[in-house]
Design a protein around this motif. Structure first.
Motif, PDB file in Angstrom:
ATOM      1  N   GLY A   6     -61.129 -25.110  18.649  1.00  0.00           N
ATOM      2  CA  GLY A   6     -61.511 -25.282  20.056  1.00  0.00           C
ATOM      3  C   GLY A   6     -60.875 -24.232  20.952  1.00  0.00           C
ATOM      4  O   GLY A   6     -60.688 -24.455  22.154  1.00  0.00           O
ATOM      5  N   GLY A  12     -57.771 -24.340  25.105  1.00  0.00           N
ATOM      6  CA  GLY A  12     -57.663 -23.481  23.927  1.00  0.00           C
ATOM      7  C   GLY A  12     -57.613 -22.010  24.298  1.00  0.00           C
ATOM      8  O   GLY A  12     -56.815 -21.237  23.755  1.00  0.00           O
ATOM      9  N   SER A  83     -64.955 -33.314  25.593  1.00  0.00           N
ATOM     10  CA  SER A  83     -63.838 -33.644  26.478  1.00  0.00           C
ATOM     11  C   SER A  83     -64.219 -34.218  27.846  1.00  0.00           C
ATOM     12  O   SER A  83     -63.329 -34.539  28.628  1.00  0.00           O
ATOM     13  CB  SER A  83     -63.002 -32.382  26.705  1.00  0.00           C
ATOM     14  OG  SER A  83     -63.715 -31.457  27.493  1.00  0.00           O
ATOM     15  N   SER A 131     -53.918 -34.429  22.269  1.00  0.00           N
ATOM     16  CA  SER A 131     -54.654 -35.589  22.797  1.00  0.00           C
ATOM     17  C   SER A 131     -54.330 -35.808  24.282  1.00  0.00           C
ATOM     18  O   SER A 131     -53.713 -34.964  24.921  1.00  0.00           O
ATOM     19  CB  SER A 131     -54.378 -36.831  21.945  1.00  0.00           C
ATOM     20  OG  SER A 131     -55.290 -37.847  22.279  1.00  0.00           O
TER      21      SER A 131
HETATM   22  P1  NAD Z   1     -63.115 -28.143  26.467  1.00  0.00           P
HETATM   23  O1  NAD Z   1     -64.278 -29.085  26.475  1.00  0.00           O
HETATM   24  O2  NAD Z   1     -62.977 -27.149  27.560  1.00  0.00           O
HETATM   25  O3  NAD Z   1     -63.082 -27.331  25.093  1.00  0.00           O
HETATM   26  C1  NAD Z   1     -63.375 -27.912  23.857  1.00  0.00           C
HETATM   27  C2  NAD Z   1     -63.678 -26.789  22.869  1.00  0.00           C
HETATM   28  O4  NAD Z   1     -63.928 -27.389  21.590  1.00  0.00           O
HETATM   29  C3  NAD Z   1     -64.920 -25.982  23.229  1.00  0.00           C
HETATM   30  O5  NAD Z   1     -64.654 -24.595  23.087  1.00  0.00           O
HETATM   31  C4  NAD Z   1     -65.956 -26.443  22.212  1.00  0.00           C
HETATM   32  O6  NAD Z   1     -66.905 -25.429  21.893  1.00  0.00           O
HETATM   33  C5  NAD Z   1     -65.079 -26.800  21.033  1.00  0.00           C
HETATM   34  N1  NAD Z   1     -65.705 -27.779  20.122  1.00  0.00           N
HETATM   35  C6  NAD Z   1     -66.356 -28.921  20.464  1.00  0.00           C
HETATM   36  N2  NAD Z   1     -66.777 -29.563  19.364  1.00  0.00           N
HETATM   37  C7  NAD Z   1     -66.360 -28.827  18.296  1.00  0.00           C
HETATM   38  C8  NAD Z   1     -66.463 -28.982  16.892  1.00  0.00           C
HETATM   39  N3  NAD Z   1     -67.099 -30.029  16.355  1.00  0.00           N
HETATM   40  N4  NAD Z   1     -65.918 -28.032  16.086  1.00  0.00           N
HETATM   41  C9  NAD Z   1     -65.288 -26.948  16.618  1.00  0.00           C
HETATM   42  N5  NAD Z   1     -65.165 -26.755  17.942  1.00  0.00           N
HETATM   43  C10 NAD Z   1     -65.681 -27.683  18.782  1.00  0.00           C
HETATM   44  O7  NAD Z   1     -61.831 -29.087  26.373  1.00  0.00           O
HETATM   45  P2  NAD Z   1     -60.357 -28.855  26.953  1.00  0.00           P
HETATM   46  O8  NAD Z   1     -60.296 -29.397  28.324  1.00  0.00           O
HETATM   47  O9  NAD Z   1     -59.947 -27.476  26.682  1.00  0.00           O
HETATM   48  O10 NAD Z   1     -59.543 -29.863  26.024  1.00  0.00           O
HETATM   49  C11 NAD Z   1     -59.012 -29.426  24.766  1.00  0.00           C
HETATM   50  C12 NAD Z   1     -58.312 -30.600  24.093  1.00  0.00           C
HETATM   51  O11 NAD Z   1     -57.269 -31.079  24.920  1.00  0.00           O
HETATM   52  C13 NAD Z   1     -59.228 -31.788  23.820  1.00  0.00           C
HETATM   53  O12 NAD Z   1     -58.882 -32.324  22.575  1.00  0.00           O
HETATM   54  C14 NAD Z   1     -58.901 -32.764  24.941  1.00  0.00           C
HETATM   55  O13 NAD Z   1     -59.108 -34.089  24.530  1.00  0.00           O
HETATM   56  C15 NAD Z   1     -57.437 -32.476  25.146  1.00  0.00           C
HETATM   57  N6  NAD Z   1     -56.929 -32.742  26.506  1.00  0.00           N
HETATM   58  C16 NAD Z   1     -57.572 -32.206  27.594  1.00  0.00           C
HETATM   59  C17 NAD Z   1     -57.047 -32.446  28.865  1.00  0.00           C
HETATM   60  C18 NAD Z   1     -57.685 -31.844  30.099  1.00  0.00           C
HETATM   61  O14 NAD Z   1     -57.265 -32.161  31.207  1.00  0.00           O
HETATM   62  N7  NAD Z   1     -58.662 -30.959  29.971  1.00  0.00           N
HETATM   63  C19 NAD Z   1     -55.903 -33.233  29.020  1.00  0.00           C
HETATM   64  C20 NAD Z   1     -55.290 -33.746  27.874  1.00  0.00           C
HETATM   65  C21 NAD Z   1     -55.802 -33.490  26.625  1.00  0.00           C
END
Ligand code: NAD
Length: 356
Positions: A6, A12, A83, A131
Motif C-alpha cells: 500500500g 504509505g 480505508s 491499523s
Molecule cells: P489509502 O486508502 O490512502 O491507501 C491504501 C493503499 O493500499 C492504496 O495505495 C491502494 O492502492 C492500496 N491497496 C488497496 N487494496 C490493496 C490490495 N488488495 N493489495 C495491495 N494494495 C492495495 O489509505 P491510508 O490512509 O494511506 O491508510 C493506510 C493504512 O493505515 C490502512 O491500513 C489504514 O487502515 C491505516 N490507517 C489510516 C489512518 C488514516 O487516518 N488515514 C489512520 C490509522 C490507520
C-alpha cells in the motif's frame, strides 16, 4: 530490503519517502493501485534503485511469496487496505476482500517465507501491521482515551474489517510464533491525502467555491496526528517494538470536526483570502449525519512514549499549517487527482513499474 504494502496510498507514500530519505534501505513497494493508489506521489523516486514498485494484490499469496524470497525481505510493513469509512458503508465487500481476506493471504505468504528462513534471519524478521483507533468503537465524552487494553467494538464495515485483520495478525503470532507488531493510530492528515477525506476535501472545496459539507452537528471528536509523526512511530515500532504487542499512536489532539473545518477556513482566509473578503467559513453546509457515525475517538499514546521513547514532532497548529500550505502549493496534484489524470501518469511515466 523491506516490503511496504500500500505504498502508493496516503500514509504509505509518506512512509516510503521518509524511509528512503532517513534510513536509505531499499523498499519493495507492493500496491494494487486502486483509486487510492497514486504512483505520481513517488515521482521523485523514479529511477532510484532503492525503490522497486510492483503492482499486485496483498491477497495473492504466490506473488507475495515470490517477492519475499527474490528480494530477501527482512521486514514487512502492511499499509494496504480499503480505508474510507463512507465507501465501506456503500460497498463493504471490497473491505472484507482486501482488509480481511487480503491480510490473510499476505500472512500466509509471510508465514511460509519466515518459516523457511535460516535461524539468524528468522529471529531478526518483523511483520508490522498498520491499523486504526476505529477498531475500539466510540467513546462517551468523559470516558478515558483508548488504551491498548480497550476492547474491540468496531462499528463500521471499515473498522470491523480492520479489527478482523488485527485479530488474524495477533493469531499468527500466538499460533505460529510469527514475529508481529501492530500499531493502532488515530486520524492522520498531511501531504498526499486523497481529497475524499475531511481535511483535504475542505481545502479543495473551499478554494473551488463549493459547500463544505459537515456531517450532523459537526461535534464528532477525533484525535489528529500529522502523517510524518505516524511514519516516525512506525519506524520506531519496527526497530524496537516488542513482538506480539500493539502500540497506540496518537497526537493528543482531540478536536471536533467542526473545529477542524473552522481552523482550515481561518488558515485559508489568511493565506488565500476570498475575493469578496468574506470567510471561507460562509461555505460550511451541514448535511445528514453518516449512519452509525462514531461520536468520539481518543488515543492514549503513553505506552509508545514510555516504552519506545516516541513523541510527535508536530503540534496540531504546526501540522495543519504545513498541510494547508502543501495543498496551496500543489494545486496541480489536486487537479490531476480530481480529473483522474494521475491514473494515466502511472502507465506512461513510471519506468520502474512492473505488473504482476
Ligand atoms: P489509502 O486508502 O490512502 O491507501 C491504501 C493503499 O493500499 C492504496 O495505495 C491502494 O492502492 C492500496 N491497496 C488497496 N487494496 C490493496 C490490495 N488488495 N493489495 C495491495 N494494495 C492495495 O489509505 P491510508 O490512509 O494511506 O491508510 C493506510 C493504512 O493505515 C490502512 O491500513 C489504514 O487502515 C491505516 N490507517 C489510516 C489512518 C488514516 O487516518 N488515514 C489512520 C490509522 C490507520
Amino acid at each position: 530490503m523491506i516490503l511496504v504494502t500500500g505504498g502508493a496510498g496516503f500514509i504509505g507514500t509518506n512512509f516510503v519517502l521518509d524511509w528512503i530519505a532517513s534510513v536509505g534501505e531499499p523498499v519493495l513497494n507492493l500496491d494494487k493501485l486502486t483509486y487510492a493508489g497514486n504512483l505520481e506521489n513517488l515521482a521523485s523516486l523514479a529511477g532510484d534503485a532503492r525503490h522497486r514498485f510492483v503492482q499486485g494484490d496483498i491477497g495473492d499469496t504466490a506473488l507475495v511469496g515470490r517477492l519475499l524470497a527474490e528480494n530477501e525481505v527482512r521486514a514487512v510493513v502492511n499499509f494496504a487496505a480499503e480505508s474510507h469509512v463512507d465507501r465501506s458503508i456503500h460497498g463493504p465487500a471490497a473491505f472484507v476482500e482486501t482488509n480481511v481476506v487480503g491480510t490473510f493471504g499476505l500472512l500466509e505468504a509471510v508465514r511460509a517465507y519466515w518459516g523457511a528462513l535460516p535461524a539468524e534471519r528468522k529471529s531478526a524478521f518483523r511483520f508490522l501491521h498498520v491499523s486504526t483507533d476505529e477498531v475500539y468503537g466510540s467513546l462517551d465524552a468523559q470516558a478515558p482515551a483508548f488504551t491498548e487494553q480497550h476492547r474491540y467494538e468496531p462499528n463500521s464495515p471499515y473498522s470491523a474489517s480492520k479489527a478482523a485483520s488485527d485479530h488474524l495478525v495477533r493469531a499468527y503470532h500466538h499460533t505460529y510464533g510469527l514475529p508481529v507488531v501492530t500499531t493502532n493510530c488515530s486520524n492522520n492528515y498531511g501531504p498526499f491525502h486523497f481529497p475524499e477525506k475531511l481535511i483535504p476535501l475542505m481545502i479543495v472545496n473551499a478554494l473551488a467555491g463549493k459547500p463544505l459539507p459537515v456531517y450532523g452537528d459537526g461535534q464528532q471528536v477525533r484525535d489528529w496526528l500529522y502523517v510524518g509523526d505516524h511514519c516516525s512511530a512506525i519506524r520506531r515500532v519496527l526497530e524496537a517494538g516488542q513482538l506480539g504487542e500493539t502500540y497506540n499512536v496518537g497526537g493528543w489532539n482531540e478536536k471536533p470536526n467542526l473545529e477542524i473545518v473552522r481552523t482550515v477556513c481561518a488558515l485559508l482566509d489568511e493565506k488565500r483570502p476570498r475575493v469578496d473578503g468574506k470567510s471561507y467559513a460562509e461555505q460550511i453546509a451541514y448535511v445528514t449525519d453518516r449512519p452509525g457515525h462514531d461520536r468520539r475517538y481518543a488515543i492514549d499514546a503513553r505506552k509508545i512514549e514510555r516504552e519506545l521513547g516516541w513523541k510527535p514532532a508536530e503540534t496540531f497548529d504546526t501540522g495543519i499549517r504545513k498541510t494547508v500550505e502543501w495543498y496551496l502549493d500543489h494545486a496541480d496534484w489536486v487537479a490531476r487527482v480530481q480529473s483522474g489524470a494521475y491514473r494515466e501518469w502511472l502507465s506512461t511515466n513510471y519506468g520502474e513499474r512492473e505488473s504482476a
